[in-house]
Motif scaffolding. Structure first.
Motif, short mmCIF file in Angstrom:
data_model
loop_
_atom_site.label_atom_id
_atom_site.label_comp_id
_atom_site.label_asym_id
_atom_site.label_seq_id
_atom_site.Cartn_x
_atom_site.Cartn_y
_atom_site.Cartn_z
N THR A 312 4.18 -9.66 -2.85
CA THR A 312 3.38 -10.61 -2.07
C THR A 312 2.88 -10.00 -0.77
OG1 THR A 312 4.63 -12.45 -3.01
CG2 THR A 312 3.40 -12.88 -0.99
N LEU A 313 3.76 -9.33 -0.03
CA LEU A 313 3.35 -8.74 1.24
C LEU A 313 2.36 -7.60 1.02
CD1 LEU A 313 6.73 -8.78 3.18
CD2 LEU A 313 4.68 -10.13 3.66
N SER A 314 2.45 -6.91 -0.10
CA SER A 314 1.47 -5.88 -0.39
C SER A 314 0.08 -6.48 -0.57
CB SER A 314 1.88 -5.10 -1.64
OG SER A 314 0.86 -4.20 -2.02
N ARG A 315 0.01 -7.59 -1.29
CA ARG A 315 -1.29 -8.25 -1.47
C ARG A 315 -1.82 -8.82 -0.14
NH1 ARG A 315 -2.87 -9.08 -6.66
NH2 ARG A 315 -1.38 -8.53 -8.27
N VAL A 316 -0.90 -9.30 0.69
CA VAL A 316 -1.32 -9.78 2.01
C VAL A 316 -1.86 -8.62 2.83
CG1 VAL A 316 -0.48 -10.74 4.18
CG2 VAL A 316 0.23 -11.76 2.01
N ALA A 317 -1.20 -7.47 2.76
CA ALA A 317 -1.69 -6.29 3.49
C ALA A 317 -3.06 -5.86 2.99
CB ALA A 317 -0.68 -5.15 3.34
N ARG A 318 -3.29 -5.96 1.69
CA ARG A 318 -4.62 -5.62 1.15
C ARG A 318 -5.69 -6.53 1.72
NH1 ARG A 318 -3.75 -6.12 -5.00
NH2 ARG A 318 -6.00 -5.85 -5.03
#
Length: 412
Positions: A312-318
């Protein structure tokens, strides 16, 4: 003398290469360890069953050492062969020992000699073994009918060596050929992947960059109606997002297979299962940097997020990276900070917004999507605008995320 010296130097170099060569992977040698252990145990059991009353502790010691030696040869070929040859010479030297103590284990030894050594060292060791065996047997044998046993032992060793050493060498050649074919196929796939990455960069990425640039210029052109400029703005945002995703994909395609110790999703965040959040956010910050921004990426702490938290945090970072590329001022510094623990995982991005007369980013679709993703795992998203600066903070409580994920609705 020069020719003799060159020959000796060549032999020394070959011997050094054999001694120092890299061992094969254990997965490829495990089957041979089992073979050595089975043959060694068979040698022990056969001799005990055939001469149960006549077996002496010395014979049992030789059979045990032979078992250990043939089991070690696939793992450590040079020490294993030296240990086995030493045991075999001692067996010949000690009159009280029986030659049959290592008769069956010799079969595994001769086969491993051809399998784990190049042809010339393998046959050299075989010939040296036969020569030493002949000298010891002839010099230590008593007159009379013992010469028949001596010749029989030599004939057995020579015959088995002539059969099993070439068989081991054949297995070595077959496995080496298969490995070479696999490496060649991997090299071809690697080249194909790099070619695809080059073509996508030269054609697709260039076209997307031109599309985003032209849409940006058209959106800033006051000669167009407001509705058309809004469409150009939306077109620029879409092209920038697609270019951002394409850059992440190209980075993965350009990474050699030998360096891909982690999965693609772990390094780029393109998949559903991100396992290394630090690396994924680092790849996104590198993409922002390649887009022309001066970005500083920092990661603090050592808490390990859960699988769903990392994804989830990876997609938020993207999405943060896409917003920076879309709205950020490339002449101002950008920061992205990932704090891992001890109680919360926090991802913060800061940047200045381009002074184009447009409004600061609002809670539109992208930010709403980030909030929804974080809310699903008990996290929060906050945004702050101040004097042309924009900060986004994503926070997840480490201890509270798993219970939320495990909660299920009761069936009606």
């Amino acid at each position: 003398m020069t020719v003799l010296g060159d020959a000796i130097a060549s032999l020394a170099a070959r011997a050094r290469s054999v001694l120092l060569r890299q061992p094969e992977p254990l997965s490829r040698r495990r089957i041979y360890v089992f073979i050595g252990a089975i043959v060694g145990i068979g040698n022990l059991v056969f001799n005990l069953a055939a001469n149960l009353q006549a077996v002496k502790p010395l014979d049992l010691a030789f059979m045990t050492v032979a078992l250990v030696s043939v089991t070690v040869i696939p793992v450590r070929p040079v020490p294993g062969v030296l240990a086995y040859l030493t045991c075999w010479v001692l067996l010949l030297l000690i009159p009280a020992a029986d030659f049959s103590d290592m008769t069956i284990s010799n079969l595994a030894f001769l086969f491993f000699l051809g399998r784990f050594f190049p042809p010339w060292p393998a046959f050299s060791v075989l010939l040296a073994t036969l020569l030493v065996e002949a000298v010891l047997l002839v010099s230590l044998s008593s007159p009379g009918n013992a010469i028949g046993n001596t010749l029989g032992t030599l004939w057995y060793t020579a015959l088995m060596g002539a059969l099993l050493v070439p068989l081991g060498a054949l297995m070595r050649f077959v496995e080496a050929s298969r490995l070479a074919e696999a490496e060649q196929a991997d090299a071809q796939l690697e080249e194909m992947r790099l070619e695809i990455a080059r073509e996508m960069h030269d054609l697709v990425a260039y076209s997307m960059s031109q599309t985003a640039l032209r849409a940006q210029r058209a959106a800033a052109d006051t000669s167009y109606p407001d509705r058309a400029r809004s469409e150009f703005t939306a077109l620029e945002a879409t092209a920038s997002d697609a270019l951002h995703e394409l850059r992440l994909l190209l980075r993965t395609l350009r990474t050699p297979s030998s360096e891909q110790e982690k999965s693609i999703s772990a390094t780029t965040g393109l998949g559903n299962a991100v396992t290394d959040l630090r690396t994924a956010v680092g790849a996104i910050s590198a993409d922002v940097s390649s887009a022309g921004f001066d970005i500083t990426y920092r990661h603090l702490g050592d808490a390990v997020p859960t699988r769903i938290q990392a994804s989830t945090l990876s997609r938020v970072a993207r999405e943060m990276g896409a917003n920076i590329i879309r709205h950020g001022d490339p002449h101002a510094p950008v920061t992205m900070t990932l704090s891992l623990g001890p109680e919360v995982i926090r991802l913060v991005s800061t940047n200045r917004v381009r002074d184009t007369g447009a409004h600061l980013p609002r809670s539109g679709t992208g930010i709403l999507g980030m909030r929804e993703r974080l809310a699903a795992i008990g996290g929060t998203l906050t945004t702050l605008s101040d004097d042309g600066s924009w900060m986004v903070t994503a926070t997840v409580t480490v201890t509270d995320s798993r219970p939320i994920l495990l909660t299920a609705e009761k069936p009606s």
